[in-house]
Scaffold this motif. Structure first.
Motif, PDB file in Angstrom:
ATOM      1  N   ARG B  48      12.701  17.371   2.124  1.00  0.00           N
ATOM      2  CA  ARG B  48      12.491  16.779   2.933  1.00  0.00           C
ATOM      3  C   ARG B  48      11.347  17.732   4.056  1.00  0.00           C
ATOM      4  NH1 ARG B  48      13.529  15.675   8.735  1.00  0.00           N
ATOM      5  NH2 ARG B  48      15.759  16.774   8.421  1.00  0.00           N
ATOM      6  N   TYR B  49       9.901  17.577   3.795  1.00  0.00           N
ATOM      7  CA  TYR B  49       8.658  18.024   4.435  1.00  0.00           C
ATOM      8  C   TYR B  49       8.464  17.628   5.814  1.00  0.00           C
ATOM      9  CZ  TYR B  49       7.408  20.438   1.031  1.00  0.00           C
ATOM     10  OH  TYR B  49       7.333  21.444  -0.751  1.00  0.00           O
ATOM     11  N   GLU B  50       8.473  18.710   6.919  1.00  0.00           N
ATOM     12  CA  GLU B  50       7.992  18.330   8.710  1.00  0.00           C
ATOM     13  C   GLU B  50       6.599  19.409   8.565  1.00  0.00           C
ATOM     14  OE1 GLU B  50       9.136  16.180  10.803  1.00  0.00           O
ATOM     15  OE2 GLU B  50      11.127  16.038   9.980  1.00  0.00           O
ATOM     16  N   ASN B  51       6.159  17.839   8.077  1.00  0.00           N
ATOM     17  CA  ASN B  51       4.171  18.517   8.079  1.00  0.00           C
ATOM     18  C   ASN B  51       4.466  19.901   7.608  1.00  0.00           C
ATOM     19  OD1 ASN B  51       3.109  17.782  10.671  1.00  0.00           O
ATOM     20  ND2 ASN B  51       4.535  19.269  11.263  1.00  0.00           N
ATOM     21  N   LEU B  91      10.143   9.268  -6.612  1.00  0.00           N
ATOM     22  CA  LEU B  91      10.212   8.478  -5.406  1.00  0.00           C
ATOM     23  C   LEU B  91      10.108   9.508  -4.269  1.00  0.00           C
ATOM     24  CD1 LEU B  91      13.157   5.642  -4.502  1.00  0.00           C
ATOM     25  CD2 LEU B  91      10.760   5.650  -5.958  1.00  0.00           C
ATOM     26  N   CYS B  92       8.509   9.334  -3.889  1.00  0.00           N
ATOM     27  CA  CYS B  92       7.996   9.760  -1.958  1.00  0.00           C
ATOM     28  C   CYS B  92       7.497   8.164  -1.269  1.00  0.00           C
ATOM     29  CB  CYS B  92       6.664  10.019  -2.705  1.00  0.00           C
ATOM     30  SG  CYS B  92       5.659  11.200  -1.336  1.00  0.00           S
ATOM     31  N   ALA B  93       8.111   9.200   0.607  1.00  0.00           N
ATOM     32  CA  ALA B  93       8.465   8.376   1.107  1.00  0.00           C
ATOM     33  C   ALA B  93       8.214   9.718   2.065  1.00  0.00           C
ATOM     34  CB  ALA B  93       9.898   7.802   1.671  1.00  0.00           C
ATOM     35  N   SER B  94       7.363   8.252   3.771  1.00  0.00           N
ATOM     36  CA  SER B  94       6.747   9.172   4.338  1.00  0.00           C
ATOM     37  C   SER B  94       7.180   8.468   5.822  1.00  0.00           C
ATOM     38  CB  SER B  94       5.226   9.170   4.420  1.00  0.00           C
ATOM     39  OG  SER B  94       4.536   7.711   4.760  1.00  0.00           O
ATOM     40  N   SER B  95       6.850   9.260   7.390  1.00  0.00           N
ATOM     41  CA  SER B  95       7.634   8.717   8.096  1.00  0.00           C
ATOM     42  C   SER B  95       6.673   8.975   8.871  1.00  0.00           C
ATOM     43  CB  SER B  95       9.069   8.650   8.095  1.00  0.00           C
ATOM     44  OG  SER B  95       9.678   9.437   8.461  1.00  0.00           O
ATOM     45  N   SER B  96       6.767   8.253  10.426  1.00  0.00           N
ATOM     46  CA  SER B  96       6.007   9.127  11.738  1.00  0.00           C
ATOM     47  C   SER B  96       7.321   9.255  12.420  1.00  0.00           C
ATOM     48  CB  SER B  96       4.889   8.655  12.110  1.00  0.00           C
ATOM     49  OG  SER B  96       4.451   8.518  13.452  1.00  0.00           O
ATOM     50  N   PRO B  97       7.307  10.376  12.859  1.00  0.00           N
ATOM     51  CA  PRO B  97       9.053  10.896  13.785  1.00  0.00           C
ATOM     52  C   PRO B  97       8.858   9.435  15.116  1.00  0.00           C
ATOM     53  CG  PRO B  97       7.222  12.861  13.667  1.00  0.00           C
ATOM     54  CD  PRO B  97       6.889  11.522  12.965  1.00  0.00           C
ATOM     55  N   GLY B  99      11.724   9.682  15.920  1.00  0.00           N
ATOM     56  CA  GLY B  99      13.426  10.203  16.525  1.00  0.00           C
ATOM     57  C   GLY B  99      14.470  10.227  15.719  1.00  0.00           C
ATOM     58  N   TYR B 100      15.511  10.929  15.417  1.00  0.00           N
ATOM     59  CA  TYR B 100      16.871  11.942  14.629  1.00  0.00           C
ATOM     60  C   TYR B 100      17.006  10.653  13.886  1.00  0.00           C
ATOM     61  CZ  TYR B 100      14.775  16.226  16.551  1.00  0.00           C
ATOM     62  OH  TYR B 100      14.336  17.342  17.666  1.00  0.00           O
ATOM     63  N   GLY B 101      16.609  10.820  13.142  1.00  0.00           N
ATOM     64  CA  GLY B 101      17.441   9.933  11.875  1.00  0.00           C
ATOM     65  C   GLY B 101      17.027   8.516  12.565  1.00  0.00           C
ATOM     66  N   THR B 102      16.171   8.433  13.280  1.00  0.00           N
ATOM     67  CA  THR B 102      15.963   6.201  13.786  1.00  0.00           C
ATOM     68  C   THR B 102      14.092   5.871  12.229  1.00  0.00           C
ATOM     69  OG1 THR B 102      14.355   7.083  15.490  1.00  0.00           O
ATOM     70  CG2 THR B 102      17.208   6.856  15.191  1.00  0.00           C
ATOM     71  N   ASP B 103      13.790   7.177  12.348  1.00  0.00           N
ATOM     72  CA  ASP B 103      12.734   6.886  11.329  1.00  0.00           C
ATOM     73  C   ASP B 103      12.044   5.729  10.182  1.00  0.00           C
ATOM     74  OD1 ASP B 103      12.039  10.381  11.335  1.00  0.00           O
ATOM     75  OD2 ASP B 103      11.976   8.311  13.285  1.00  0.00           O
ATOM     76  N   THR B 104      11.954   4.736  10.285  1.00  0.00           N
ATOM     77  CA  THR B 104      11.460   3.937   8.898  1.00  0.00           C
ATOM     78  C   THR B 104      10.272   4.334   8.199  1.00  0.00           C
ATOM     79  OG1 THR B 104      11.247   1.645  10.527  1.00  0.00           O
ATOM     80  CG2 THR B 104      10.468   1.811   8.039  1.00  0.00           C
ATOM     81  N   GLN B 105      11.439   5.090   6.710  1.00  0.00           N
ATOM     82  CA  GLN B 105      10.290   5.234   6.401  1.00  0.00           C
ATOM     83  C   GLN B 105       9.826   4.476   4.606  1.00  0.00           C
ATOM     84  OE1 GLN B 105      13.687   7.967   3.700  1.00  0.00           O
ATOM     85  NE2 GLN B 105      14.935   8.278   5.926  1.00  0.00           N
ATOM     86  N   TYR B 106       8.337   4.668   4.445  1.00  0.00           N
ATOM     87  CA  TYR B 106       7.808   4.146   3.894  1.00  0.00           C
ATOM     88  C   TYR B 106       7.605   4.773   2.070  1.00  0.00           C
ATOM     89  CZ  TYR B 106       6.540   2.026   8.364  1.00  0.00           C
ATOM     90  OH  TYR B 106       6.323   1.566   9.061  1.00  0.00           O
ATOM     91  N   PHE B 107       8.509   4.306   1.751  1.00  0.00           N
ATOM     92  CA  PHE B 107       7.716   4.238  -0.214  1.00  0.00           C
ATOM     93  C   PHE B 107       6.665   4.044  -1.118  1.00  0.00           C
ATOM     94  CE2 PHE B 107      11.977   6.128  -0.094  1.00  0.00           C
ATOM     95  CZ  PHE B 107      13.123   5.093   1.208  1.00  0.00           C
ATOM     96  N   GLY B 108       6.234   5.141  -1.839  1.00  0.00           N
ATOM     97  CA  GLY B 108       5.798   5.169  -2.432  1.00  0.00           C
ATOM     98  C   GLY B 108       6.108   3.421  -3.441  1.00  0.00           C
ATOM     99  N   PRO B 109       5.673   3.286  -4.849  1.00  0.00           N
ATOM    100  CA  PRO B 109       5.951   2.532  -5.909  1.00  0.00           C
ATOM    101  C   PRO B 109       7.016   3.292  -6.869  1.00  0.00           C
ATOM    102  CG  PRO B 109       3.872   3.299  -6.295  1.00  0.00           C
ATOM    103  CD  PRO B 109       4.040   4.027  -5.250  1.00  0.00           C
ATOM    104  N   GLY B 110       6.836   4.686  -6.955  1.00  0.00           N
ATOM    105  CA  GLY B 110       7.700   5.341  -7.821  1.00  0.00           C
ATOM    106  C   GLY B 110       6.454   6.100  -9.128  1.00  0.00           C
ATOM    107  N   THR B 111       7.190   7.419  -9.602  1.00  0.00           N
ATOM    108  CA  THR B 111       6.649   7.596 -10.900  1.00  0.00           C
ATOM    109  C   THR B 111       8.329   7.950 -11.750  1.00  0.00           C
ATOM    110  OG1 THR B 111       5.159   8.924 -10.320  1.00  0.00           O
ATOM    111  CG2 THR B 111       6.419   9.136 -12.212  1.00  0.00           C
TER     112      THR B 111
END
Lengths: 114, 116
Positions: B48-51, B91-97, B99-111
């Motif tokens: 997981r990356y933050e920036n 799978l790759c996913a991203s989210s906009s912070p 709050g800790y643990g409350t983020d909705t993750q948006y997923f790509g279709p995967g490789t």
């Protein structure tokens, strides 16, 4: 430590009948809980989430889930299944600490019969 | 709004060969995740990356896996050399912070990777 158990790997229902997908969780902290749906060849999509507000959470496409702390459960329900609901469903628990780590269940495959 | 983009969608390689996956997150999302999904199982976090900073790489097998997110936007996950057991969906996913643990993750279709 946290974990999530989806109690059924496969659920089959007839179109128009209720859907129940069961999820139990374990968490050392006050958790956030999510349900995601995965259709074939598509990315996971959020159905709904619980983040310490109302315990009955309504999501998209008529789905809802109830957070029951005493039973450590977060079961997903829908009153009437539609053919388009056939997919893989994942229950997810996240801890609300700095780590914010998410743990996914192994998924429940929902089959909807005409 | 464009979703999370991943490429390639499918990859077949011989064992011991290198392979790389690319992910472009939703614009403005600071958090980026790479997951491994084996058949019949739920996604498992690799990193997981933050920036630009990898804040959780505890599950990344560092002897053969590497990842980078140099400018805090898109990211690459590499395996070198690939083994038969690496066959899975990445799978790759991203989210906009939010709050800790409350983020909705948006997923790509995967490789989907197949190692022969």
């Amino acid at each position: 430590a946290q974990s999530v158990t989806q109690l059924d790997s496969h659920v089959s229902v007839s179109e128009g009948t209720p859907v129940l997908l069961r999820c139990n969780y374990s968490s050392s902290y006050s958790p956030s809980l999510f349900w995601y749906v995965q259709h074939p060849n598509k990315g996971l999509q959020l159905l709904l989430k619980y983040t310490s507000a109302a315990t009955l959470v309504k999501g998209i496409n008529g789905f809802e889930a109830e957070f029951k702390k005493s039973e450590t459960s977060f079961h997903l329900t829908k009153p009437s299944a539609h053919m388009s609901d056939a997919a893989e469903y994942f229950c997810v628990v996240s801890d609300n600490t700095n780590a914010g780590k998410s743990t996914f269940g192994d998924g429940t495959t929902l089959t909807v019969k005409p | 709004e464009a979703g999370v983009v991943q490429s390639p969608r499918y990859k077949i390689i011989e064992k011991k060969q290198p392979v790389a996956f690319w992910c472009n997150p939703i614009s403005g999302h600071n958090t980026l995740y790479w997951y491994l999904q084996n058949l019949g199982q739920g996604p498992e976090l690799l990193i997981r990356y933050e920036n630009e900073e990898a804040v959780d790489d505890s599950q990344l097998p560092k002897d053969r896996f590497s990842a980078e997110r140099l400018k805090g936007v898109d990211s690459t996950l590499k395996i070198q050399p690939a083994e038969l057991g690496d066959s899975a969906v990445y799978l790759c996913a991203s989210s906009s912070p939010g709050g800790y643990g409350t983020d909705t993750q948006y997923f790509g279709p995967g490789t989907r990777l197949t190692v022969l």
